[in-house]
Design a protein around this motif. Structure first.
Motif, PDB file in Angstrom:
ATOM      1  N   LEU A   1      12.966   8.069   7.190  1.00  0.00           N
ATOM      2  CA  LEU A   1      12.970   6.668   6.782  1.00  0.00           C
ATOM      3  C   LEU A   1      11.756   6.351   5.919  1.00  0.00           C
ATOM      4  N   PHE A   2      10.600   6.877   6.279  1.00  0.00           N
ATOM      5  CA  PHE A   2       9.411   6.695   5.447  1.00  0.00           C
ATOM      6  C   PHE A   2       9.665   7.230   4.034  1.00  0.00           C
ATOM      7  N   GLU A   3      10.171   8.435   3.961  1.00  0.00           N
ATOM      8  CA  GLU A   3      10.392   9.050   2.647  1.00  0.00           C
ATOM      9  C   GLU A   3      11.423   8.265   1.840  1.00  0.00           C
ATOM     10  N   ASP A   4      12.525   7.885   2.471  1.00  0.00           N
ATOM     11  CA  ASP A   4      13.573   7.138   1.776  1.00  0.00           C
ATOM     12  C   ASP A   4      13.090   5.763   1.328  1.00  0.00           C
ATOM     13  N   SER A   5      12.112   5.194   2.048  1.00  0.00           N
ATOM     14  CA  SER A   5      11.607   3.859   1.723  1.00  0.00           C
ATOM     15  C   SER A   5      10.556   3.881   0.622  1.00  0.00           C
ATOM     16  N   GLY A   6      10.078   5.057   0.250  1.00  0.00           N
ATOM     17  CA  GLY A   6       9.082   5.154  -0.810  1.00  0.00           C
ATOM     18  C   GLY A   6       7.652   5.238  -0.341  1.00  0.00           C
ATOM     19  N   VAL A   7       7.444   5.521   0.946  1.00  0.00           N
ATOM     20  CA  VAL A   7       6.091   5.701   1.464  1.00  0.00           C
ATOM     21  C   VAL A   7       5.435   6.903   0.791  1.00  0.00           C
ATOM     22  N   GLU A   8       4.169   6.769   0.438  1.00  0.00           N
ATOM     23  CA  GLU A   8       3.432   7.872  -0.186  1.00  0.00           C
ATOM     24  C   GLU A   8       2.577   8.639   0.812  1.00  0.00           C
ATOM     25  N   MET A   9       2.124   7.965   1.860  1.00  0.00           N
ATOM     26  CA  MET A   9       1.329   8.631   2.892  1.00  0.00           C
ATOM     27  C   MET A   9       1.584   7.952   4.224  1.00  0.00           C
ATOM     28  N   ALA A  10       1.768   8.756   5.253  1.00  0.00           N
ATOM     29  CA  ALA A  10       1.945   8.213   6.603  1.00  0.00           C
ATOM     30  C   ALA A  10       1.019   8.956   7.551  1.00  0.00           C
TER      31      ALA A  10
ATOM     32  N   LEU B   1       0.814  -1.220   0.000  1.00  0.00           N
ATOM     33  CA  LEU B   1       0.000   0.000   0.000  1.00  0.00           C
ATOM     34  C   LEU B   1       0.848   1.272   0.000  1.00  0.00           C
ATOM     35  N   ARG B   2       2.159   1.123   0.282  1.00  0.00           N
ATOM     36  CA  ARG B   2       3.075   2.272   0.351  1.00  0.00           C
ATOM     37  C   ARG B   2       2.581   3.290   1.377  1.00  0.00           C
ATOM     38  N   ARG B   3       2.211   2.762   2.536  1.00  0.00           N
ATOM     39  CA  ARG B   3       1.626   3.579   3.596  1.00  0.00           C
ATOM     40  C   ARG B   3       2.359   3.308   4.903  1.00  0.00           C
ATOM     41  N   GLY B   4       2.582   4.354   5.689  1.00  0.00           N
ATOM     42  CA  GLY B   4       3.289   4.207   6.953  1.00  0.00           C
ATOM     43  C   GLY B   4       2.445   4.671   8.127  1.00  0.00           C
ATOM     44  N   GLU B   5       2.820   4.189   9.306  1.00  0.00           N
ATOM     45  CA  GLU B   5       2.159   4.619  10.541  1.00  0.00           C
ATOM     46  C   GLU B   5       3.185   4.744  11.656  1.00  0.00           C
ATOM     47  N   LEU B   6       3.070   5.806  12.426  1.00  0.00           N
ATOM     48  CA  LEU B   6       3.831   5.966  13.659  1.00  0.00           C
ATOM     49  C   LEU B   6       3.070   5.212  14.731  1.00  0.00           C
TER      50      LEU B   6
ATOM     51  N   VAL C   1      -8.885  10.241  23.938  1.00  0.00           N
ATOM     52  CA  VAL C   1      -9.276  11.099  22.821  1.00  0.00           C
ATOM     53  C   VAL C   1      -8.004  11.371  22.024  1.00  0.00           C
ATOM     54  N   GLU C   2      -8.019  11.066  20.733  1.00  0.00           N
ATOM     55  CA  GLU C   2      -6.810  11.133  19.910  1.00  0.00           C
ATOM     56  C   GLU C   2      -6.988  12.089  18.736  1.00  0.00           C
ATOM     57  N   VAL C   3      -5.880  12.694  18.341  1.00  0.00           N
ATOM     58  CA  VAL C   3      -5.829  13.536  17.145  1.00  0.00           C
ATOM     59  C   VAL C   3      -5.174  12.730  16.025  1.00  0.00           C
ATOM     60  N   PHE C   4      -5.821  12.691  14.873  1.00  0.00           N
ATOM     61  CA  PHE C   4      -5.296  11.987  13.711  1.00  0.00           C
ATOM     62  C   PHE C   4      -4.517  12.967  12.848  1.00  0.00           C
ATOM     63  N   PHE C   5      -3.229  12.653  12.627  1.00  0.00           N
ATOM     64  CA  PHE C   5      -2.351  13.466  11.789  1.00  0.00           C
ATOM     65  C   PHE C   5      -1.931  12.654  10.566  1.00  0.00           C
ATOM     66  N   GLN C   6      -1.711  13.356   9.430  1.00  0.00           N
ATOM     67  CA  GLN C   6      -1.395  12.689   8.177  1.00  0.00           C
ATOM     68  C   GLN C   6      -0.399  13.515   7.379  1.00  0.00           C
ATOM     69  N   LYS C   7       0.466  12.805   6.643  1.00  0.00           N
ATOM     70  CA  LYS C   7       1.425  13.493   5.769  1.00  0.00           C
ATOM     71  C   LYS C   7       1.573  12.737   4.460  1.00  0.00           C
ATOM     72  N   PHE C   8       1.600  13.482   3.343  1.00  0.00           N
ATOM     73  CA  PHE C   8       1.899  12.913   2.035  1.00  0.00           C
ATOM     74  C   PHE C   8       3.378  13.109   1.721  1.00  0.00           C
ATOM     75  N   TYR C   9       3.927  12.198   0.916  1.00  0.00           N
ATOM     76  CA  TYR C   9       5.323  12.273   0.505  1.00  0.00           C
ATOM     77  C   TYR C   9       5.416  12.300  -1.019  1.00  0.00           C
ATOM     78  N   ASN C  10       6.370  13.079  -1.515  1.00  0.00           N
ATOM     79  CA  ASN C  10       6.714  13.080  -2.941  1.00  0.00           C
ATOM     80  C   ASN C  10       5.512  13.339  -3.844  1.00  0.00           C
ATOM     81  N   GLY C  11       4.659  14.292  -3.438  1.00  0.00           N
ATOM     82  CA  GLY C  11       3.556  14.712  -4.284  1.00  0.00           C
ATOM     83  C   GLY C  11       2.384  13.762  -4.376  1.00  0.00           C
TER      84      GLY C  11
END
Length: 239
Positions: free
Chosen positions: A150-159, A120-125, A205-215
């Motif tokens: 490490l996510f970016e270098d590994s090719g993750v698209e969204m974490a 899926l090219r997806r990462g999670e902390l 109660v949790e906050v969901f954060f997200q980041k895209f990599y390489n466009g």
């Protein structure tokens, strides 16, 4: 005339505002080079099986509220195996251990397990803890930034990652790393309530954060059909 699309059409009709990429092969963990931090007092590096006794102390003392949930396994060295594997499989699966080591005494001061769905090219902390003796030293920032690279270098698209709604320090770290807050979710995790008998728990109660990599945000359409109740929750992911 029935203009409703079939379920297959909903999935397969290509929106006009998305970019596509070729290739369906899985990604894999990039090499994580050790990095000296904080004037050489600590080093951030890939965890090994030799670190597990010390890493378990970091989780046990630094995040005692994990008691009674799935992550309580990390309070014992042999509890890491279901997450990380053993021997030749250690840190080779979907989960990966990063540690911060105190150079002077070789103790693990901070530990972080991250997840990568390779197809899926997806990462999670996943779960982080700093030993009680090393908190408020900026080690969380250092180890999370290492995971981000490490996510970016590994090719993750969204974490993505979850952090406690009451913990503004972690929220600030993720925001500074380029993660976007998407939602506040009540009741996501069950955590120990700190009672002496260990039988009482609460829900977080949790906050969901997200980041895209390489466009990769350009691969997501913004042509949506949302209920009004959902529309008001929308945070755009690109201009």
């Amino acid at each position: 005339m029935n203009n409703r699309k079939s379920m297959n059409s909903l999935w397969l009709d290509m929106p006009q505002d998305v970019c596509t990429r070729q290739g369906c092969e899985p990604i894999d963990w990039a090499t994580l080079q050790p990095k000296s931090i904080l004037d050489g007092k600590f080093v951030v590096r890939e965890g090994t099986e030799d670190d597990l006794k010390s890493a378990s102390e970091a989780y046990k003392t630094g995040f005692p509220a994990l008691k009674g949930c799935d992550f309580e396994l990390l309070f014992q060295p042999d509890g890491f195996a279901p997450f990380l594997g053993t021997g030749e499989t250690f840190n080779k699966g979907n989960n990966f251990l990063i540690v911060v080591e105190d150079v002077e005494n070789k103790r693990i001061a901070c530990a972080l397990i991250i997840t990568m769905w390779k197809m899926l090219r997806r990462g999670e902390l996943l779960v982080i803890a700093a030993h009680e003796d090393y908190q408020a030293n900026g080690l969380g920032t250092e180890i999370l930034n290492t995971a981000d690279k490490l996510f970016e270098d590994s090719g993750v698209e969204m974490a993505y990652g979850w952090c406690a709604a009451m913990h503004t320090v972690t929220q600030t770290i993720l925001k500074d790393m380029g993660y976007t807050p998407r939602a506040v979710i009540p009741g996501l995790y069950r955590l120990w309530a700190g009672d002496e008998e260990g039988a009482e728990y609460r829900r977080t109660v949790e906050v969901f954060f997200q980041k895209f990599y390489n466009g990769a945000e350009d691969m997501c359409t913004q042509d949506l059909n949302l209920l009004p109740e959902v529309e008001k929750l929308l945070i755009p992911w690109r201009e």
